[in-house]
Scaffold this motif. Structure first.
Motif, PDB file in Angstrom:
ATOM      1  N   GLU A 148       0.824  -1.209   0.000  1.00 30.23           N
ATOM      2  CA  GLU A 148       0.000   0.000   0.000  1.00 30.23           C
ATOM      3  C   GLU A 148       0.857   1.258   0.000  1.00 30.23           C
ATOM      4  OE1 GLU A 148      -2.660  -0.179   3.323  1.00 30.23           O
ATOM      5  OE2 GLU A 148      -3.684  -1.959   2.544  1.00 30.23           O
ATOM      6  N   GLU A 149       2.062   1.150   0.561  1.00 25.54           N
ATOM      7  CA  GLU A 149       2.936   2.311   0.704  1.00 25.54           C
ATOM      8  C   GLU A 149       3.835   2.560  -0.504  1.00 25.54           C
ATOM      9  OE1 GLU A 149       2.923   4.508   3.293  1.00 25.54           O
ATOM     10  OE2 GLU A 149       1.172   3.367   3.950  1.00 25.54           O
ATOM     11  N   LYS A 150       4.088   1.539  -1.299  1.00 23.09           N
ATOM     12  CA  LYS A 150       5.035   1.681  -2.401  1.00 23.09           C
ATOM     13  C   LYS A 150       4.469   1.056  -3.663  1.00 23.09           C
ATOM     14  CE  LYS A 150       9.791   0.536  -3.769  1.00 23.09           C
ATOM     15  NZ  LYS A 150       9.538   0.159  -5.124  1.00 23.09           N
ATOM     16  N   GLU A 151       4.516   1.814  -4.733  1.00 28.17           N
ATOM     17  CA  GLU A 151       4.092   1.283  -6.024  1.00 28.17           C
ATOM     18  C   GLU A 151       5.231   0.436  -6.595  1.00 28.17           C
ATOM     19  OE1 GLU A 151       2.765   3.047 -10.311  1.00 28.17           O
ATOM     20  OE2 GLU A 151       2.145   4.132  -8.513  1.00 28.17           O
ATOM     21  N   LEU A 152       4.905  -0.782  -6.986  1.00 24.71           N
ATOM     22  CA  LEU A 152       5.919  -1.684  -7.508  1.00 24.71           C
ATOM     23  C   LEU A 152       6.045  -1.566  -9.019  1.00 24.71           C
ATOM     24  CD1 LEU A 152       5.099  -4.954  -5.511  1.00 24.71           C
ATOM     25  CD2 LEU A 152       6.804  -3.222  -4.981  1.00 24.71           C
ATOM     26  N   SER A 153       7.265  -1.727  -9.494  1.00 21.38           N
ATOM     27  CA  SER A 153       7.513  -1.751 -10.934  1.00 21.38           C
ATOM     28  C   SER A 153       7.096  -3.121 -11.464  1.00 21.38           C
ATOM     29  CB  SER A 153       8.991  -1.512 -11.217  1.00 21.38           C
ATOM     30  OG  SER A 153       9.740  -2.648 -10.825  1.00 21.38           O
ATOM     31  N   PRO A 154       6.895  -3.244 -12.777  1.00 26.53           N
ATOM     32  CA  PRO A 154       6.586  -4.565 -13.340  1.00 26.53           C
ATOM     33  C   PRO A 154       7.666  -5.609 -13.016  1.00 26.53           C
ATOM     34  CG  PRO A 154       6.084  -2.863 -14.943  1.00 26.53           C
ATOM     35  CD  PRO A 154       6.771  -2.183 -13.782  1.00 26.53           C
ATOM     36  N   ASP A 155       8.933  -5.201 -13.005  1.00 24.16           N
ATOM     37  CA  ASP A 155      10.012  -6.132 -12.662  1.00 24.16           C
ATOM     38  C   ASP A 155       9.893  -6.609 -11.211  1.00 24.16           C
ATOM     39  OD1 ASP A 155      11.113  -6.050 -15.174  1.00 24.16           O
ATOM     40  OD2 ASP A 155      12.690  -4.614 -14.650  1.00 24.16           O
ATOM     41  N   GLU A 156       9.572  -5.693 -10.312  1.00 26.83           N
ATOM     42  CA  GLU A 156       9.414  -6.063  -8.903  1.00 26.83           C
ATOM     43  C   GLU A 156       8.225  -7.014  -8.722  1.00 26.83           C
ATOM     44  OE1 GLU A 156      11.120  -2.255  -6.430  1.00 26.83           O
ATOM     45  OE2 GLU A 156       9.224  -1.985  -7.510  1.00 26.83           O
ATOM     46  N   ILE A 157       7.143  -6.758  -9.440  1.00 23.98           N
ATOM     47  CA  ILE A 157       5.975  -7.636  -9.368  1.00 23.98           C
ATOM     48  C   ILE A 157       6.337  -9.031  -9.868  1.00 23.98           C
ATOM     49  CG2 ILE A 157       3.667  -8.077 -10.347  1.00 23.98           C
ATOM     50  CD1 ILE A 157       3.271  -4.981 -10.272  1.00 23.98           C
ATOM     51  N   ASN A 158       7.059  -9.105 -10.985  1.00 27.05           N
ATOM     52  CA  ASN A 158       7.477 -10.404 -11.518  1.00 27.05           C
ATOM     53  C   ASN A 158       8.404 -11.136 -10.549  1.00 27.05           C
ATOM     54  OD1 ASN A 158       5.944 -10.243 -13.853  1.00 27.05           O
ATOM     55  ND2 ASN A 158       7.567  -9.208 -14.993  1.00 27.05           N
ATOM     56  N   GLU A 159       9.282 -10.384  -9.886  1.00 26.87           N
ATOM     57  CA  GLU A 159      10.189 -10.983  -8.917  1.00 26.87           C
ATOM     58  C   GLU A 159       9.414 -11.568  -7.739  1.00 26.87           C
ATOM     59  OE1 GLU A 159      14.072  -9.733  -6.219  1.00 26.87           O
ATOM     60  OE2 GLU A 159      13.398  -8.380  -7.783  1.00 26.87           O
ATOM     61  N   LEU A 160       8.423 -10.820  -7.261  1.00 25.04           N
ATOM     62  CA  LEU A 160       7.587 -11.325  -6.162  1.00 25.04           C
ATOM     63  C   LEU A 160       6.802 -12.562  -6.585  1.00 25.04           C
ATOM     64  CD1 LEU A 160       6.204  -8.074  -4.487  1.00 25.04           C
ATOM     65  CD2 LEU A 160       7.705  -9.788  -3.462  1.00 25.04           C
ATOM     66  N   LYS A 161       6.268 -12.548  -7.799  1.00 25.96           N
ATOM     67  CA  LYS A 161       5.543 -13.717  -8.307  1.00 25.96           C
ATOM     68  C   LYS A 161       6.466 -14.936  -8.344  1.00 25.96           C
ATOM     69  CE  LYS A 161       2.092 -11.432 -11.208  1.00 25.96           C
ATOM     70  NZ  LYS A 161       1.669 -11.177 -12.601  1.00 25.96           N
ATOM     71  N   ALA A 162       7.709 -14.741  -8.789  1.00 24.93           N
ATOM     72  CA  ALA A 162       8.667 -15.847  -8.859  1.00 24.93           C
ATOM     73  C   ALA A 162       8.972 -16.387  -7.462  1.00 24.93           C
ATOM     74  CB  ALA A 162       9.949 -15.394  -9.561  1.00 24.93           C
ATOM     75  N   ILE A 163       9.114 -15.506  -6.493  1.00 30.74           N
ATOM     76  CA  ILE A 163       9.372 -15.930  -5.108  1.00 30.74           C
ATOM     77  C   ILE A 163       8.199 -16.745  -4.582  1.00 30.74           C
ATOM     78  CG2 ILE A 163       9.614 -15.099  -2.726  1.00 30.74           C
ATOM     79  CD1 ILE A 163      11.194 -12.680  -3.948  1.00 30.74           C
ATOM     80  N   LEU A 164       6.973 -16.262  -4.832  1.00 25.45           N
ATOM     81  CA  LEU A 164       5.782 -16.982  -4.368  1.00 25.45           C
ATOM     82  C   LEU A 164       5.633 -18.325  -5.077  1.00 25.45           C
ATOM     83  CD1 LEU A 164       3.276 -13.995  -4.109  1.00 25.45           C
ATOM     84  CD2 LEU A 164       4.326 -15.263  -2.219  1.00 25.45           C
TER      85      LEU A 164
END
Length: 140
Positions: free
Chosen positions: A112-128
């Motif tokens: 909620e505090e930080k807007e994620l870049s598409p790369d950051e979103i993809n990185e989080l998806k990979a971690i999950l």
């Protein structure tokens, strides 16, 4: 659960002690003079302050010391705890203290505090996805 129990035995260190530990994780063993010199780049601490922090870290069991080969009146300090273990223990402590141990609440708050870049979103998806595979589940 056993991993978290072991992490709880790691000493709690202050923000100032973290600065000293970072020096020792990067260059150890190091004399007090070497630690003082390295900290001059980022702090305006007096040598006595740094020596006090070193002493506290020894008492907490975070660092050890040995006599300097070249000058037996000097000590060389080295970490007794890896940076990785200290970071994990601190992360667990923060999660418990601030978010009642709820990883979901913490992640939601950060998102909620930080807007994620598409790369950051993809990185989080990979971690999950990796976590899901490790646990034998499917995340699709």
């Amino acid at each position: 659960m056993e991993v978290f129990e072991a992490l709880r035995e790691i000493p709690k260190i202050s923000n100032a002690e973290w600065e000293v530990m970072r020096i020792l994780w990067n260059q150890s063993p190091a004399t007090a003079s070497q630690v003082i010199e390295a900290l001059r780049k980022t702090t305006n601490w007096k040598p006595k302050t740094v020596k006090t922090l070193l002493s506290r870290l020894v008492k907490k069991g975070a660092i050890g010391f040995e006599l300097d080969d070249k000058d037996p009146r000097k000590y060389r300090y080295y970490p007794l705890i890896s940076e990785d273990k200290q970071v994990r223990a601190e992360s667990r402590s923060f999660l418990d203290r601030v978010y009642g141990g709820s990883l979901n609440v913490m992640i939601a708050n950060f998102l909620e505090e930080k807007e994620l870049s598409p790369d950051e979103i993809n990185e989080l998806k990979a971690i999950l996805e990796k976590q899901s595979e490790l646990r034998g589940g499917h995340n699709r």
